[in-house]
Design a protein around this motif. Structure first.
Motif, PDB file in Angstrom:
ATOM      1  N   LYS A  15       9.162  -8.950 -45.547  1.00 15.50           N
ATOM      2  CA  LYS A  15       9.386  -7.511 -45.717  1.00 15.50           C
ATOM      3  C   LYS A  15      10.867  -7.165 -45.776  1.00 15.50           C
ATOM      4  N   SER A  16      11.731  -8.179 -45.723  1.00  9.74           N
ATOM      5  CA  SER A  16      13.189  -7.944 -45.724  1.00  9.74           C
ATOM      6  C   SER A  16      13.571  -6.929 -44.646  1.00  9.74           C
ATOM      7  N   THR A  17      12.990  -7.085 -43.482  1.00  7.09           N
ATOM      8  CA  THR A  17      13.162  -6.093 -42.422  1.00  7.09           C
ATOM      9  C   THR A  17      13.565  -6.783 -41.122  1.00  7.09           C
ATOM     10  N   VAL A  18      14.501  -6.170 -40.433  1.00  8.84           N
ATOM     11  CA  VAL A  18      14.875  -6.595 -39.092  1.00  8.84           C
ATOM     12  C   VAL A  18      14.507  -5.482 -38.126  1.00  8.84           C
ATOM     13  N   TYR A  19      14.024  -5.863 -36.958  1.00  7.86           N
ATOM     14  CA  TYR A  19      13.564  -4.892 -35.965  1.00  7.86           C
ATOM     15  C   TYR A  19      14.379  -5.013 -34.683  1.00  7.86           C
ATOM     16  N   LEU A  20      14.413  -3.920 -33.955  1.00  7.56           N
ATOM     17  CA  LEU A  20      14.966  -3.932 -32.609  1.00  7.56           C
ATOM     18  C   LEU A  20      13.984  -3.199 -31.716  1.00  7.56           C
ATOM     19  N   GLN A  21      13.272  -3.981 -30.913  1.00 11.41           N
ATOM     20  CA  GLN A  21      12.335  -3.404 -29.956  1.00 11.41           C
ATOM     21  C   GLN A  21      13.098  -3.116 -28.678  1.00 11.41           C
ATOM     22  N   ALA A  26      22.667  -6.915 -30.617  1.00  9.61           N
ATOM     23  CA  ALA A  26      21.874  -8.132 -30.795  1.00  9.61           C
ATOM     24  C   ALA A  26      22.071  -8.674 -32.201  1.00  9.61           C
ATOM     25  N   ALA A  27      21.852  -9.973 -32.358  1.00  8.09           N
ATOM     26  CA  ALA A  27      21.955 -10.600 -33.677  1.00  8.09           C
ATOM     27  C   ALA A  27      20.910 -11.687 -33.798  1.00  8.09           C
ATOM     28  N   ILE A  28      20.500 -11.969 -35.036  1.00  8.45           N
ATOM     29  CA  ILE A  28      19.493 -13.001 -35.290  1.00  8.45           C
ATOM     30  C   ILE A  28      19.866 -13.753 -36.555  1.00  8.45           C
ATOM     31  N   GLY A  29      19.717 -15.074 -36.510  1.00 10.68           N
ATOM     32  CA  GLY A  29      20.051 -15.897 -37.665  1.00 10.68           C
ATOM     33  C   GLY A  29      18.851 -16.097 -38.576  1.00 10.68           C
ATOM     34  N   TRP A  30      19.093 -16.867 -39.639  1.00 15.84           N
ATOM     35  CA  TRP A  30      18.003 -17.069 -40.593  1.00 15.84           C
ATOM     36  C   TRP A  30      16.878 -17.850 -39.931  1.00 15.84           C
ATOM     37  N   GLY A  31      15.661 -17.500 -40.302  1.00 16.95           N
ATOM     38  CA  GLY A  31      14.504 -18.139 -39.706  1.00 16.95           C
ATOM     39  C   GLY A  31      14.168 -17.622 -38.334  1.00 16.95           C
ATOM     40  N   ILE A  65      17.711 -18.604 -34.042  1.00 21.42           N
ATOM     41  CA  ILE A  65      18.858 -18.400 -33.170  1.00 21.42           C
ATOM     42  C   ILE A  65      19.098 -16.903 -33.033  1.00 21.42           C
ATOM     43  N   TYR A  66      19.501 -16.479 -31.854  1.00 17.48           N
ATOM     44  CA  TYR A  66      19.738 -15.066 -31.600  1.00 17.48           C
ATOM     45  C   TYR A  66      20.655 -14.918 -30.393  1.00 17.48           C
ATOM     46  N   LYS A  67      21.167 -13.696 -30.268  1.00 18.40           N
ATOM     47  CA  LYS A  67      22.111 -13.412 -29.181  1.00 18.40           C
ATOM     48  C   LYS A  67      21.978 -11.952 -28.805  1.00 18.40           C
ATOM     49  N   TYR A  68      22.129 -11.649 -27.528  1.00 19.94           N
ATOM     50  CA  TYR A  68      22.060 -10.281 -27.029  1.00 19.94           C
ATOM     51  C   TYR A  68      23.284  -9.948 -26.205  1.00 19.94           C
ATOM     52  N   ALA A  69      23.650  -8.683 -26.231  1.00 22.86           N
ATOM     53  CA  ALA A  69      24.647  -8.193 -25.293  1.00 22.86           C
ATOM     54  C   ALA A  69      24.044  -8.228 -23.892  1.00 22.86           C
ATOM     55  N   ASP A  70      24.876  -8.476 -22.899  1.00 27.35           N
ATOM     56  CA  ASP A  70      24.381  -8.556 -21.526  1.00 27.35           C
ATOM     57  C   ASP A  70      23.680  -7.268 -21.101  1.00 27.35           C
ATOM     58  N   SER A  71      24.144  -6.154 -21.615  1.00 28.66           N
ATOM     59  CA  SER A  71      23.615  -4.854 -21.202  1.00 28.66           C
ATOM     60  C   SER A  71      22.169  -4.613 -21.658  1.00 28.66           C
ATOM     61  N   VAL A  72      21.691  -5.420 -22.621  1.00 30.84           N
ATOM     62  CA  VAL A  72      20.341  -5.189 -23.137  1.00 30.84           C
ATOM     63  C   VAL A  72      19.412  -6.390 -22.929  1.00 30.84           C
ATOM     64  N   LYS A  73      19.932  -7.475 -22.397  1.00 28.78           N
ATOM     65  CA  LYS A  73      19.103  -8.666 -22.180  1.00 28.78           C
ATOM     66  C   LYS A  73      17.902  -8.340 -21.306  1.00 28.78           C
ATOM     67  N   ILE A 114      15.211  -8.573 -30.664  1.00 28.23           N
ATOM     68  CA  ILE A 114      15.470  -8.522 -32.093  1.00 28.23           C
ATOM     69  C   ILE A 114      14.534  -9.498 -32.798  1.00 28.23           C
ATOM     70  N   SER A 115      14.024  -9.090 -33.942  1.00 31.85           N
ATOM     71  CA  SER A 115      13.139  -9.960 -34.718  1.00 31.85           C
ATOM     72  C   SER A 115      13.320  -9.638 -36.193  1.00 31.85           C
ATOM     73  N   ARG A 116      12.790 -10.515 -37.023  1.00 28.84           N
ATOM     74  CA  ARG A 116      12.928 -10.299 -38.459  1.00 28.84           C
ATOM     75  C   ARG A 116      11.638 -10.713 -39.161  1.00 28.84           C
ATOM     76  N   ASP A 117      11.346 -10.017 -40.242  1.00 28.88           N
ATOM     77  CA  ASP A 117      10.205 -10.344 -41.100  1.00 28.88           C
ATOM     78  C   ASP A 117      10.773 -10.554 -42.499  1.00 28.88           C
ATOM     79  N   ASP A 118      10.951 -11.803 -42.878  1.00 30.83           N
ATOM     80  CA  ASP A 118      11.581 -12.091 -44.167  1.00 30.83           C
ATOM     81  C   ASP A 118      10.729 -11.624 -45.336  1.00 30.83           C
TER      82      ASP A 118
END
Length: 125
Positions: free
Chosen positions: A76-82, A49-54, A57-65, A70-74
């Motif tokens: 906390k400078s942290t990206v998450y993968l639930q 998975a990937a996520i852009g600024w803000g 925009i984001y994208k997932y592999a078909d296998s995990v959709k 994916i999310s981000r908390d700017d």
């Protein structure tokens, strides 16, 4: 020097949920694009998975959709993968990665400039 540090991996059972976190230090987090990749035993590294600024925009592999988010908390400078409804085939080392041009999304690992050391996820059947 940009550094990424993942955490949250572990051993879970099929159908369980898990949240991975990745903290970026030494760089400009809020303008970066961020992604998660994984590498199973004996396999090559694959995009998850990937996520852009803000976070707009984001994208997932078909296998995990539908199962991973994916999310981000700017602040906390942290990206998450639930991860939910985990399957044995989700087993592997999970890596977070960052690239500078956060206005776009890319699943190509060669376009990511910075990588973490990885956190292991094992899903038992």
């Amino acid at each position: 020097q940009v550094q990424l540090a993942e955490s949250g991996g572990g051993l879970v059972q099929t159908g369980d949920s898990l949240v991975l976190s990745c903290v970026l230090s030494g760089g400009t987090f809020d303008s970066s694009g961020l992604g998660w990749f994984r590498q199973g035993p004996g396999e090559k590294r694959e995009f998850v998975a990937a996520i852009g600024w803000g976070g707009k925009i984001y994208k997932y592999a078909d296998s995990v959709k539908g199962r991973f988010t994916i999310s981000r908390d700017d602040a906390k400078s942290t990206v998450y993968l639930q991860m939910s409804s985990l399957k044995p085939e989700d087993t592997g080392d999970y890596f977070c990665a960052a690239y500078k041009e956060g206005w776009r999304i890319t699943p190509a690992p060669q376009e990511y400039e910075y990588w973490g050391q990885g956190t292991q996820v094992t899903v038992s059947s």
